[in-house]
Motif scaffolding. Structure first.
Motif, PDB file in Angstrom:
ATOM      1  N   UNK A 111       9.476  10.545  21.401  1.00 25.09           N
ATOM      2  CA  UNK A 111      10.536  11.253  20.686  1.00 25.09           C
ATOM      3  C   UNK A 111      11.815  11.164  21.513  1.00 25.09           C
ATOM      4  N   UNK A 112      12.957  11.394  20.837  1.00 24.72           N
ATOM      5  CA  UNK A 112      14.262  11.199  21.470  1.00 24.72           C
ATOM      6  C   UNK A 112      14.425  11.975  22.771  1.00 24.72           C
ATOM      7  N   UNK A 113      14.049  13.226  22.763  1.00 23.17           N
ATOM      8  CA  UNK A 113      14.235  14.051  23.949  1.00 23.17           C
ATOM      9  C   UNK A 113      13.343  13.611  25.099  1.00 23.17           C
ATOM     10  N   UNK A 114      12.177  13.112  24.783  1.00 21.03           N
ATOM     11  CA  UNK A 114      11.283  12.638  25.837  1.00 21.03           C
ATOM     12  C   UNK A 114      11.794  11.331  26.449  1.00 21.03           C
ATOM     13  N   UNK A 115      12.490  10.530  25.650  1.00 18.12           N
ATOM     14  CA  UNK A 115      13.143   9.347  26.204  1.00 18.12           C
ATOM     15  C   UNK A 115      14.207   9.769  27.214  1.00 18.12           C
ATOM     16  N   UNK A 116      14.937  10.807  26.865  1.00 21.69           N
ATOM     17  CA  UNK A 116      15.977  11.329  27.753  1.00 21.69           C
ATOM     18  C   UNK A 116      15.388  11.737  29.109  1.00 21.69           C
ATOM     19  N   UNK A 117      14.235  12.401  29.044  1.00 22.79           N
ATOM     20  CA  UNK A 117      13.594  12.831  30.292  1.00 22.79           C
ATOM     21  C   UNK A 117      13.162  11.622  31.127  1.00 22.79           C
ATOM     22  N   UNK A 118      12.724  10.553  30.463  1.00 19.31           N
ATOM     23  CA  UNK A 118      12.279   9.364  31.197  1.00 19.31           C
ATOM     24  C   UNK A 118      13.449   8.714  31.945  1.00 19.31           C
ATOM     25  N   UNK A 119      14.632   8.749  31.342  1.00 22.62           N
ATOM     26  CA  UNK A 119      15.807   8.186  32.013  1.00 22.62           C
ATOM     27  C   UNK A 119      16.160   9.017  33.243  1.00 22.62           C
ATOM     28  N   UNK A 120      16.012  10.312  33.106  1.00 29.17           N
ATOM     29  CA  UNK A 120      16.239  11.181  34.262  1.00 29.17           C
ATOM     30  C   UNK A 120      15.230  10.834  35.365  1.00 29.17           C
TER      31      UNK A 120
ATOM     32  N   UNK B 257      24.975   8.741  27.288  1.00 25.26           N
ATOM     33  CA  UNK B 257      24.449   8.164  26.058  1.00 25.26           C
ATOM     34  C   UNK B 257      23.235   7.298  26.343  1.00 25.26           C
ATOM     35  N   UNK B 258      22.053   7.889  26.140  1.00 22.52           N
ATOM     36  CA  UNK B 258      20.853   7.159  26.530  1.00 22.52           C
ATOM     37  C   UNK B 258      20.643   5.917  25.686  1.00 22.52           C
ATOM     38  N   UNK B 259      21.229   5.896  24.473  1.00 25.27           N
ATOM     39  CA  UNK B 259      20.951   4.757  23.606  1.00 25.27           C
ATOM     40  C   UNK B 259      21.651   3.496  24.075  1.00 25.27           C
ATOM     41  N   UNK B 260      22.887   3.634  24.559  1.00 27.64           N
ATOM     42  CA  UNK B 260      23.561   2.419  24.997  1.00 27.64           C
ATOM     43  C   UNK B 260      23.358   2.169  26.480  1.00 27.64           C
ATOM     44  N   UNK B 261      23.091   3.186  27.255  1.00 30.51           N
ATOM     45  CA  UNK B 261      23.087   3.005  28.701  1.00 30.51           C
ATOM     46  C   UNK B 261      21.725   3.102  29.342  1.00 30.51           C
ATOM     47  N   UNK B 262      20.678   3.197  28.584  1.00 27.12           N
ATOM     48  CA  UNK B 262      19.486   3.520  29.336  1.00 27.12           C
ATOM     49  C   UNK B 262      18.186   2.911  28.890  1.00 27.12           C
ATOM     50  N   UNK B 263      17.802   3.240  27.685  1.00 29.07           N
ATOM     51  CA  UNK B 263      16.456   2.940  27.253  1.00 29.07           C
ATOM     52  C   UNK B 263      16.256   1.448  27.006  1.00 29.07           C
TER      53      UNK B 263
ATOM     54  N   UNK C  25       9.239  16.001  20.440  1.00 29.34           N
ATOM     55  CA  UNK C  25       7.885  15.526  20.168  1.00 29.34           C
ATOM     56  C   UNK C  25       7.112  16.399  19.196  1.00 29.34           C
ATOM     57  N   UNK C  26       7.758  17.410  18.631  1.00 25.74           N
ATOM     58  CA  UNK C  26       7.065  18.320  17.710  1.00 25.74           C
ATOM     59  C   UNK C  26       6.667  17.641  16.404  1.00 25.74           C
ATOM     60  N   UNK C  27       7.385  16.568  16.051  1.00 25.45           N
ATOM     61  CA  UNK C  27       7.042  15.838  14.829  1.00 25.45           C
ATOM     62  C   UNK C  27       8.132  15.851  13.765  1.00 25.45           C
ATOM     63  N   UNK C  28       9.327  16.300  14.110  1.00 22.74           N
ATOM     64  CA  UNK C  28      10.410  16.407  13.137  1.00 22.74           C
ATOM     65  C   UNK C  28      10.782  15.052  12.546  1.00 22.74           C
ATOM     66  N   UNK C  29      11.083  14.103  13.433  1.00 24.16           N
ATOM     67  CA  UNK C  29      11.496  12.786  12.938  1.00 24.16           C
ATOM     68  C   UNK C  29      10.358  12.117  12.177  1.00 24.16           C
ATOM     69  N   UNK C  30       9.146  12.316  12.648  1.00 22.07           N
ATOM     70  CA  UNK C  30       7.996  11.713  11.973  1.00 22.07           C
ATOM     71  C   UNK C  30       7.841  12.272  10.557  1.00 22.07           C
TER      72      UNK C  30
END
Ligand SMILES: Nc1ncnc2c1ncn2[C@@H]1O[C@H](COP(=O)(O)OP(=O)(O)OP(=O)(O)O)[C@@H](O)[C@H]1O
Ligand SMILES: [Mg+2]
Length: 512
Positions: free
Chosen positions: A403-412, A342-348, A44-49
């Protein structure tokens, strides 16, 4: 020569807000010719943005972008590509239903008399992928290949398009050690040819290996740009976090936690061709770690435990009672939770809110006929947003905007919300930044202190040692060793892994 003249790409005071929340606040960034420049920061720091503002994927609110001394304003990523900026975005954005060759030449197919020259495109595609050691049928749909292969294809396309600048946003997250090496070889070649390369990753080992300079963002602001040489890892981490990280060490509690009664007993559970039959008891409050190389059978073990792949032999007992776990539904009904790799295929589910994504598994377990009240949903979501420090402005934000990592935390959070008796985590800290790593490790310890049983797969050996009660080592789809007590050291594990007949000690790079 002043610095400015050696920049191939320069961002001047870039700002970007989303509905009033500031993602980038006046960020300066300069990329030199012939350098690999790592862009680092917490989730969420803004890298991808920042990347997306440079390539026109997002409209920036303010600031300027200069390529080769000329102000540019690409309207979209295609225009950026035409200008010589090739980008691999964090989310692979190729088209799953088109063939591999069509994806590689999307928007620039070799034509003659207004007709795509198919045979030519296929020949070029094969030659392009050969550089990456990939010999596949390029006429098949992209979706017929694994995520790792798709990632290599996305990289090959971007490299081919990058006349001046190549931007890679977490390209190595799903690659194995060999693929990372191939990629680094190619990056080195491009650097020698004078390209500027931006490399985003959470693997600090890889930064150490390949980067020349490092820029750190925090909360949408520039913290600083430094030469890699002379920058100590500790200092880098505190630049990223804005505080000192207390490095986690051994889990003193681990051994005393072993006292709980055995709740889950897997006897000679296995599946031909995927995982050799294994015995495994897991006690209340125990964390069993799984170590091994990629492809050693760790994920396969998790899948047969959870019923995601049906075991073709063996039996499972829960609290002394034989229980059939023949499907994930059966596993969930018996209190299992599984947070896959793999959060992209299995989660979000991107369009649903953070709240909806978090309550999903719990709702599925209760059955859709018994919907959770909105108040309960809100309370659950808020509780986990706070507990895992999920960076979002509110529980109603569509999860794809995190951000990608925050999506990961939501799946957890989704699996924690079901309050499982046995939680299986496959690479829970991959793609997650250093600060969140420490939080997740703490969380794992808290959960087992409350009596939950955990099975955790991780390539982060130091971390496994820190939280596991004991560690299974896998090799060639077989459980080959179990380490406990004072034998449970990083060296001991590496030795057990490396004792393999097919001796290949490489694994993915290590997160911090
Ligand atoms: N399209 C969008 N709409 C709303 N908010 C967004 C959007 N894209 C990004 N954000 C927000 O901007 C902030 C920066 O996100 P960004 O994706 O740039 O982080 P990041 O540094 O790439 O993190 P990660 O390491 O997790 O990938 C986050 O708070 C995110 O929620
Ligand atoms: Mg990102």
């Amino acid at each position: 020569m002043p610095d400015g003249q050696s920049f191939v790409l320069e961002a001047k005071s870039i700002s970007k807000s989303f509905l009033g929340s500031v993602a980038l606040d006046g960020v300066d960034f300069g990329l030199r010719r012939g350098e690999v420049h790592a862009l680092l920061g917490e989730n969420g720091a803004g890298k991808s943005t920042l990347i997306k503002c440079l390539t026109g994927a997002y409209r920036r609110d303010d600031g300027a972008v200069v390529l080769d001394g000329v102000h540019i304003d690409p309207r979209d990523t295609f225009e950026a590509q035409r200008l010589g900026i090739g980008t691999v975005y964090q989310e692979v954005n190729l088209l799953a239903n088109l063939s591999v060759a069509e994806n590689l030449y999307l928007g620039r197919q070799p034509m003659r008399f207004g007709i795509t020259r198919n045979a030519e495109m296929i020949r070029l595609s094969k030659a392009l992928l050969a550089h990456y050691g990939l010999d596949i049928d390029v006429r098949l749909a992209l979706s017929s290949y694994s995520v790792a292969v798709q990632q290599v294809i996305a990289i090959a396309r971007a490299v081919d398009l990058s006349g001046k600048v190549l931007i890679l946003d977490e390209p190595t997250a799903s690659l194995d050690a060999h693929e990372v090496e191939v990629l680094f070889g190619i990056i080195n070649g491009l650097r020698e040819r004078g390209l500027g390369i931006v490399f985003i990753t959470h693997f600090l080992e890889q930064v150490h290996q390949i980067a020349d300079r490092i820029t750190v963002l925090r909360n949408g602001r520039l913290v600083g740009t430094r030469n890699k040489d002379g920058l100590e890892r500790k200092e880098l981490v505190s630049m990223m976090l804005g505080r000192e990280l207390i490095e986690e060490t051994r889990n003193a509690a681990g051994e005393t936690l072993l006292a709980g009664r055995v709740r889950f007993r897997f006897s000679q559970v296995g599946r031909k061709g995927r995982i050799a039959p294994f015995d495994l008891d897991i006690a209340e409050g125990e964390v069993v770690g799984f170590a091994g190389l990629l492809g050693s059978g760790r994920t396969e073990t998790a899948e047969v435990m959870f019923g995601a792949r049906q075991a073709d032999q063996g039996s499972v007992e829960i609290d002394g009672k034989e229980t059939a776990i023949t499907s994930p539904q059966a596993a969930i009904a018996h209190g299992f939770g599984f947070c896959p790799e793999d959060r992209k295929t299995d989660g979000i589910i991107g369009d649903l809110s953070v709240r909806e994504n978090i309550v999903l598994a719990l709702q599925a377990r209760r059955g859709w006929a018994k919907p959770l009240s909105r108040g309960d949903q809100n309370a659950l979501a808020d509780r986990y947003i706070k507990a895992l420090d999920i960076r979002t402005d509110g529980r109603e934000k569509p999860i794809k905007l995190l951000s990608g990592g925050n999506q990961q935390k939501a799946i957890l959070a989704r699996w924690l919300a079901t309050d499982p008796a046995l939680l299986i985590l496959d690479e829970p800290t991959r793609g997650i930044d250093v600060g969140a790593h420490a939080e997740i490790i703490k969380l794992i310890r808290d959960l087992c202190a409350r009596g939950m049983s955990l099975a955790v797969i991780s390539s982060e050996i130091e971390e496994l040692v820190a939280y596991s009660s004991r560690i299974r080592v896998l090799r060639d789809r077989t459980h080959v060793a179990e380490l406990r007590g004072s034998d449970m050291t990083a060296d001991g594990i590496i030795n057990a892994i490396a004792a393999a007949p097919k001796n290949d000690t490489h694994d993915k790079g290590q997160n911090v």
